[in-house]
Design an enzyme around this catalytic site. Structure first.
Site, PDB file in Angstrom:
ATOM      1  N   ILE A 233       0.896  -1.140  -0.250  1.00 52.56           N
ATOM      2  CA  ILE A 233       0.033  -0.170   0.035  1.00 52.56           C
ATOM      3  C   ILE A 233       0.950   1.143  -0.044  1.00 52.56           C
ATOM      4  CG2 ILE A 233      -0.438   0.144   2.711  1.00 52.56           C
ATOM      5  CD1 ILE A 233      -3.317   0.963   1.950  1.00 52.56           C
TER       6      ILE A 233
ATOM      7  N   LEU B 110       0.063  -6.401  -4.024  1.00 54.54           N
ATOM      8  CA  LEU B 110       0.822  -5.480  -4.975  1.00 54.54           C
ATOM      9  C   LEU B 110       2.318  -5.455  -4.613  1.00 54.54           C
ATOM     10  CD1 LEU B 110      -1.574  -2.526  -5.183  1.00 54.54           C
ATOM     11  CD2 LEU B 110      -1.532  -4.671  -6.388  1.00 54.54           C
TER      12      LEU B 110
ATOM     13  N   ALA C 231       6.102  -6.580  -3.567  1.00 57.18           N
ATOM     14  CA  ALA C 231       7.046  -7.109  -4.392  1.00 57.18           C
ATOM     15  C   ALA C 231       8.419  -6.285  -4.390  1.00 57.18           C
ATOM     16  CB  ALA C 231       6.641  -7.281  -5.880  1.00 57.18           C
TER      17      ALA C 231
ATOM     18  N   SER D 144       3.193  -8.902 -14.509  1.00 59.82           N
ATOM     19  CA  SER D 144       3.813  -7.961 -15.197  1.00 59.82           C
ATOM     20  C   SER D 144       4.032  -8.363 -16.424  1.00 59.82           C
ATOM     21  CB  SER D 144       5.153  -7.522 -14.298  1.00 59.82           C
ATOM     22  OG  SER D 144       6.107  -6.949 -15.282  1.00 59.82           O
TER      23      SER D 144
ATOM     24  N   GLU E 122       6.914  -7.938 -18.031  1.00 62.43           N
ATOM     25  CA  GLU E 122       8.101  -8.386 -17.907  1.00 62.43           C
ATOM     26  C   GLU E 122       8.286 -10.085 -18.154  1.00 62.43           C
ATOM     27  OE1 GLU E 122      11.873  -7.137 -17.337  1.00 62.43           O
ATOM     28  OE2 GLU E 122      10.779  -5.402 -18.375  1.00 62.43           O
TER      29      GLU E 122
ATOM     30  N   TYR F 234      13.868 -10.735 -11.770  1.00 62.42           N
ATOM     31  CA  TYR F 234      12.543 -10.108 -11.535  1.00 62.42           C
ATOM     32  C   TYR F 234      11.339 -10.865 -12.380  1.00 62.42           C
ATOM     33  CZ  TYR F 234       8.623  -7.076 -11.686  1.00 62.42           C
ATOM     34  OH  TYR F 234       7.277  -6.438 -11.613  1.00 62.42           O
TER      35      TYR F 234
HETATM   36  P1  NAP Z   1       6.326  -0.121  -5.645  1.00 60.38           P
HETATM   37  O1  NAP Z   1       6.234   1.400  -5.753  1.00 60.38           O
HETATM   38  O2  NAP Z   1       8.010  -0.517  -5.831  1.00 60.38           O
HETATM   39  O3  NAP Z   1       5.744  -0.593  -4.379  1.00 60.38           O
HETATM   40  C1  NAP Z   1       6.104  -1.807  -3.942  1.00 60.38           C
HETATM   41  C2  NAP Z   1       5.482  -2.282  -2.654  1.00 60.38           C
HETATM   42  O4  NAP Z   1       5.806  -3.516  -2.074  1.00 60.38           O
HETATM   43  C3  NAP Z   1       5.808  -1.249  -1.600  1.00 60.38           C
HETATM   44  O5  NAP Z   1       4.688  -0.769  -0.792  1.00 60.38           O
HETATM   45  C4  NAP Z   1       6.917  -2.068  -0.545  1.00 60.38           C
HETATM   46  O6  NAP Z   1       7.021  -1.579   0.699  1.00 60.38           O
HETATM   47  C5  NAP Z   1       6.188  -3.386  -0.765  1.00 60.38           C
HETATM   48  N1  NAP Z   1       7.022  -4.362  -0.208  1.00 60.38           N
HETATM   49  C6  NAP Z   1       8.304  -4.905  -0.884  1.00 60.38           C
HETATM   50  N2  NAP Z   1       8.760  -5.958  -0.223  1.00 60.38           N
HETATM   51  C7  NAP Z   1       7.927  -6.186   0.721  1.00 60.38           C
HETATM   52  C8  NAP Z   1       7.910  -7.127   2.161  1.00 60.38           C
HETATM   53  N3  NAP Z   1       8.877  -7.976   1.906  1.00 60.38           N
HETATM   54  N4  NAP Z   1       6.830  -7.097   2.783  1.00 60.38           N
HETATM   55  C9  NAP Z   1       5.687  -6.296   2.635  1.00 60.38           C
HETATM   56  N5  NAP Z   1       5.727  -5.392   1.604  1.00 60.38           N
HETATM   57  C10 NAP Z   1       6.767  -5.332   0.711  1.00 60.38           C
HETATM   58  O7  NAP Z   1       5.769  -0.906  -6.949  1.00 60.38           O
HETATM   59  P2  NAP Z   1       4.427  -0.581  -7.777  1.00 60.38           P
HETATM   60  O8  NAP Z   1       4.807   0.135  -8.947  1.00 60.38           O
HETATM   61  O9  NAP Z   1       3.396   0.078  -6.776  1.00 60.38           O
HETATM   62  O10 NAP Z   1       4.045  -1.648  -8.279  1.00 60.38           O
HETATM   63  C11 NAP Z   1       3.112  -2.911  -7.534  1.00 60.38           C
HETATM   64  C12 NAP Z   1       3.367  -4.190  -7.905  1.00 60.38           C
HETATM   65  O11 NAP Z   1       2.781  -4.122  -9.393  1.00 60.38           O
HETATM   66  C13 NAP Z   1       4.481  -4.829  -7.727  1.00 60.38           C
HETATM   67  O12 NAP Z   1       4.289  -5.993  -7.389  1.00 60.38           O
HETATM   68  C14 NAP Z   1       5.117  -4.693  -9.181  1.00 60.38           C
HETATM   69  O13 NAP Z   1       5.894  -5.565  -9.440  1.00 60.38           O
HETATM   70  C15 NAP Z   1       4.081  -4.904 -10.142  1.00 60.38           C
HETATM   71  N6  NAP Z   1       4.019  -4.342 -11.319  1.00 60.38           N
HETATM   72  C16 NAP Z   1       4.301  -2.816 -11.680  1.00 60.38           C
HETATM   73  C17 NAP Z   1       4.105  -2.072 -12.677  1.00 60.38           C
HETATM   74  C18 NAP Z   1       4.593  -0.846 -13.172  1.00 60.38           C
HETATM   75  O14 NAP Z   1       4.886  -0.504 -14.046  1.00 60.38           O
HETATM   76  N7  NAP Z   1       4.388  -0.086 -12.033  1.00 60.38           N
HETATM   77  C19 NAP Z   1       3.877  -3.045 -13.797  1.00 60.38           C
HETATM   78  C20 NAP Z   1       3.652  -4.409 -13.702  1.00 60.38           C
HETATM   79  C21 NAP Z   1       3.768  -4.960 -12.461  1.00 60.38           C
HETATM   80  P3  NAP Z   1       7.899  -0.436   1.249  1.00 60.38           P
HETATM   81  O15 NAP Z   1       7.370   1.008   1.050  1.00 60.38           O
HETATM   82  O16 NAP Z   1       8.222  -0.843   2.686  1.00 60.38           O
HETATM   83  O17 NAP Z   1       9.203  -0.619   0.377  1.00 60.38           O
HETATM   84  O1  G4F Z   2      11.540   2.226 -15.876  1.00 62.71           O
HETATM   85  P1  G4F Z   2      12.022   0.761 -15.772  1.00 62.71           P
HETATM   86  O2  G4F Z   2      13.167   0.559 -14.922  1.00 62.71           O
HETATM   87  O3  G4F Z   2      11.015  -0.430 -15.983  1.00 62.71           O
HETATM   88  P2  G4F Z   2      11.226  -1.946 -16.476  1.00 62.71           P
HETATM   89  O4  G4F Z   2      12.351  -2.666 -16.346  1.00 62.71           O
HETATM   90  O5  G4F Z   2      10.450  -1.904 -17.892  1.00 62.71           O
HETATM   91  O6  G4F Z   2       9.955  -2.450 -15.047  1.00 62.71           O
HETATM   92  C1  G4F Z   2       8.789  -1.871 -14.725  1.00 62.71           C
HETATM   93  O7  G4F Z   2       7.869  -2.070 -15.625  1.00 62.71           O
HETATM   94  C2  G4F Z   2       7.616  -3.595 -15.536  1.00 62.71           C
HETATM   95  C3  G4F Z   2       6.323  -3.916 -16.355  1.00 62.71           C
HETATM   96  O8  G4F Z   2       6.743  -4.278 -17.564  1.00 62.71           O
HETATM   97  C4  G4F Z   2       7.297  -3.929 -13.970  1.00 62.71           C
HETATM   98  F1  G4F Z   2       6.836  -5.079 -13.896  1.00 62.71           F
HETATM   99  C5  G4F Z   2       8.457  -3.517 -13.191  1.00 62.71           C
HETATM  100  O9  G4F Z   2       8.155  -3.820 -11.754  1.00 62.71           O
HETATM  101  C6  G4F Z   2       8.724  -2.238 -13.262  1.00 62.71           C
HETATM  102  O10 G4F Z   2       7.731  -1.222 -12.764  1.00 62.71           O
HETATM  103  O11 G4F Z   2      13.024   0.569 -17.400  1.00 62.71           O
HETATM  104  C7  G4F Z   2      12.238   0.743 -18.582  1.00 62.71           C
HETATM  105  C8  G4F Z   2      13.057   0.806 -19.632  1.00 62.71           C
HETATM  106  C9  G4F Z   2      14.228  -0.386 -19.562  1.00 62.71           C
HETATM  107  O12 G4F Z   2      14.515  -1.134 -20.971  1.00 62.71           O
HETATM  108  C10 G4F Z   2      15.814   0.109 -19.289  1.00 62.71           C
HETATM  109  O13 G4F Z   2      16.990  -0.532 -19.716  1.00 62.71           O
HETATM  110  O14 G4F Z   2      14.089   1.790 -19.704  1.00 62.71           O
HETATM  111  C11 G4F Z   2      15.479   1.479 -19.837  1.00 62.71           C
HETATM  112  N1  G4F Z   2      16.245   2.608 -19.408  1.00 62.71           N
HETATM  113  C12 G4F Z   2      17.312   3.382 -20.191  1.00 62.71           C
HETATM  114  N2  G4F Z   2      18.036   4.070 -19.059  1.00 62.71           N
HETATM  115  C13 G4F Z   2      16.398   2.715 -17.806  1.00 62.71           C
HETATM  116  C14 G4F Z   2      17.351   3.725 -17.851  1.00 62.71           C
HETATM  117  N3  G4F Z   2      15.683   2.259 -16.857  1.00 62.71           N
HETATM  118  C15 G4F Z   2      16.275   2.757 -15.722  1.00 62.71           C
HETATM  119  N4  G4F Z   2      15.570   2.589 -14.754  1.00 62.71           N
HETATM  120  N5  G4F Z   2      17.180   3.719 -15.362  1.00 62.71           N
HETATM  121  C16 G4F Z   2      17.740   4.192 -16.643  1.00 62.71           C
HETATM  122  O15 G4F Z   2      18.754   5.066 -16.366  1.00 62.71           O
END
Ligand code: NAP
Ligand code: G4F
Length: 329
Positions: free
Chosen positions: A10, A79, A81, A124, A126, A148
């Site tokens: 959350i 959520l 992770a 995801s 990914e 991941y």
């Molecule tokens: P985020 O901002 O990194 O948030 C992750 C959350 O997980 C935080 O609240 C974190 O708590 C909590 N957490 C991590 N390890 C934990 C543990 N051991 N026990 C309890 N809580 C823990 O991620 P988000 O972008 O909101 O994404 C939410 C979910 O969707 C994740 O599972 C992510 O992998 C997945 N997802 C995200 C995207 C995207 O583009 N954003 C796309 C596809 C899937 P703390 O605040 O304590 O660190």
């Molecule tokens: O923003 P990113 O780190 O996101 P990424 O790796 O796509 O993962 C995010 O999206 C996933 C859904 O497909 C989630 F599951 C995951 O939890 C996360 O939210 O990187 C996006 C792209 C990559 O190809 C990376 O190589 O941006 C490229 N990139 C280029 N320069 C960079 C950078 N990424 C990061 N983080 N930092 C850079 O400086």
């Protein structure tokens, strides 16, 4: 009767948007948070008096069971992770514990406490990795390219397995990248919009990035949490791709963000080979046709609107920091 929902993660980007959505719909909202020596609840501070938080950890089975026993929710959104891809190469085992086995611990708790709980798993795009086809849909085979991505494939299949083994209402939402002003600053979108604001306001000169050719299907997190909720309101559980159907390269994201503040990105961007990943996901683009047809879901915020929203929010925030003012909620 008031419905109860529990959100793990959350304090993250999606957790905060989902908590707002559920509160707006009249839910009693509970959040699972892990213990930290300093509380980092910035994203949910404005909601604190409307939420109940419970301490537990994805590593600790009994703590999760206890939260479910205490809350007795109708809906659980998993959520939490380790969500940052580069960290998964540095900490592959911990990523597996949180992001893969953590899902089984959540599902085991559901199975033990109340099999009628509706369960959402944050899967995801990914998982598609070196994708076999474009656009990717629910039938596209997985080929993850990071620890991941591999962990998320496990989380996806264990969710499907508990649905099929125990008749639990468990859904896996295969969400493509979604961003917002609440996105962590290590992810590329927010890293860029934060730097654009700092460069515009004269407190940063350069921005180091990795692979500018990588392409993603970027949407707005506020739109995507709506899809999570819709999945748990169906008559039957299933898995859904959630995406915009459009992809852009990192270079295009950079261009769009710098254009918002009338700066030439070529003057400020440098490629740092240390930011290139050991194995890259070169391009992702999703087909959310099923979510559109069965959930009535579609994204509302376009790519240029998303970038503008993030740049403007970072300009406001950096300006407040410089003036040593508190950011208005
Ligand atoms: P985020 O901002 O990194 O948030 C992750 C959350 O997980 C935080 O609240 C974190 O708590 C909590 N957490 C991590 N390890 C934990 C543990 N051991 N026990 C309890 N809580 C823990 O991620 P988000 O972008 O909101 O994404 C939410 C979910 O969707 C994740 O599972 C992510 O992998 C997945 N997802 C995200 C995207 C995207 O583009 N954003 C796309 C596809 C899937 P703390 O605040 O304590 O660190
Ligand atoms: O923003 P990113 O780190 O996101 P990424 O790796 O796509 O993962 C995010 O999206 C996933 C859904 O497909 C989630 F599951 C995951 O939890 C996360 O939210 O990187 C996006 C792209 C990559 O190809 C990376 O190589 O941006 C490229 N990139 C280029 N320069 C960079 C950078 N990424 C990061 N983080 N930092 C850079 O400086």
């Amino acid at each position: 009767m008031t419905r109860k929902a529990l959100i793990t993660g959350i304090t993250g980007q999606d957790g905060a948007y989902l908590a707002e959505l559920l509160l707006d719909r009249g839910y009693e909202v509970h959040g699972m948070v892990r213990r930290s020596s300093t509380e980092r609840f910035e994203r949910i501070n404005h909601l604190r008096d409307r939420l109940t938080l419970h301490q537990a950890d994805l590593l600790d089975q009994l703590s999760i069971v206890k939260v479910l026993q205490d809350v007795r929710p109708e809906e659980v959104y998993n959520l939490a992770a380790q969500s940052f891809v580069p960290t998964s190469w540095l900490q592959p085992l911990l990523t597996g514990e949180f992001t893969a086995l953590g899902v089984t611990r959540m599902l085991e708790a559901v199975r033990l406490v109340d099999r009628k709980i509706r369960f959402y798993q944050a899967s995801s795009s990914e998982m598609f990795g070196a994708a076999r086809e474009e656009p990717q849909n629910e039938q596209t085979p997985f080929y993850p390219r990071s620890p991941y991505g591999v962990a998320k494939v496990y989380g996806h299949w264990i969710t499907v397995n508990y649905r099929e083994s125990y008749d639990i209402f468990a859904c896996s939402g295969i969400l493509f990248n979604h961003e917002s002003p609440r996105r962590g600053k290590e992810f590329v979108s927010r890293k860029i919009t934060d730097a654009v604001a700092r460069i515009k306001l004269g407190v940063q000169e350069k921005l180091l990035l990795g692979n500018l050719d990588a392409a993603r299907d970027w949407g707005f997190a506020g739109d995507y949490v709506r899809a999570m909720w819709l999945m748990l309101q169906r008559d039957a559980p299933s898995d859904y791709v959630v995406a915009t159907g459009r992809k852009h390269t990192v270079r295009e994201l950079v261009e769009e963000a710098f254009a918002q503040v009338d700066l030439d990105w070529h003057d400020h961007i440098e490629v740092d080979p240390r930011l290139i990943r050991p194995a890259e996901v070169n391009k992702l683009r999703g087909d959310a046709g099923r979510a559109r047809a069965e959930l009535g879901w579609q994204p509302e915020v376009t790519f240029p609107e998303l970038v503008k929203m993030m740049v403007e929010a970072d300009l406001r925030r950096v300006q407040c920091e410089l003036n040593q003012q508190e950011l208005p909620p």
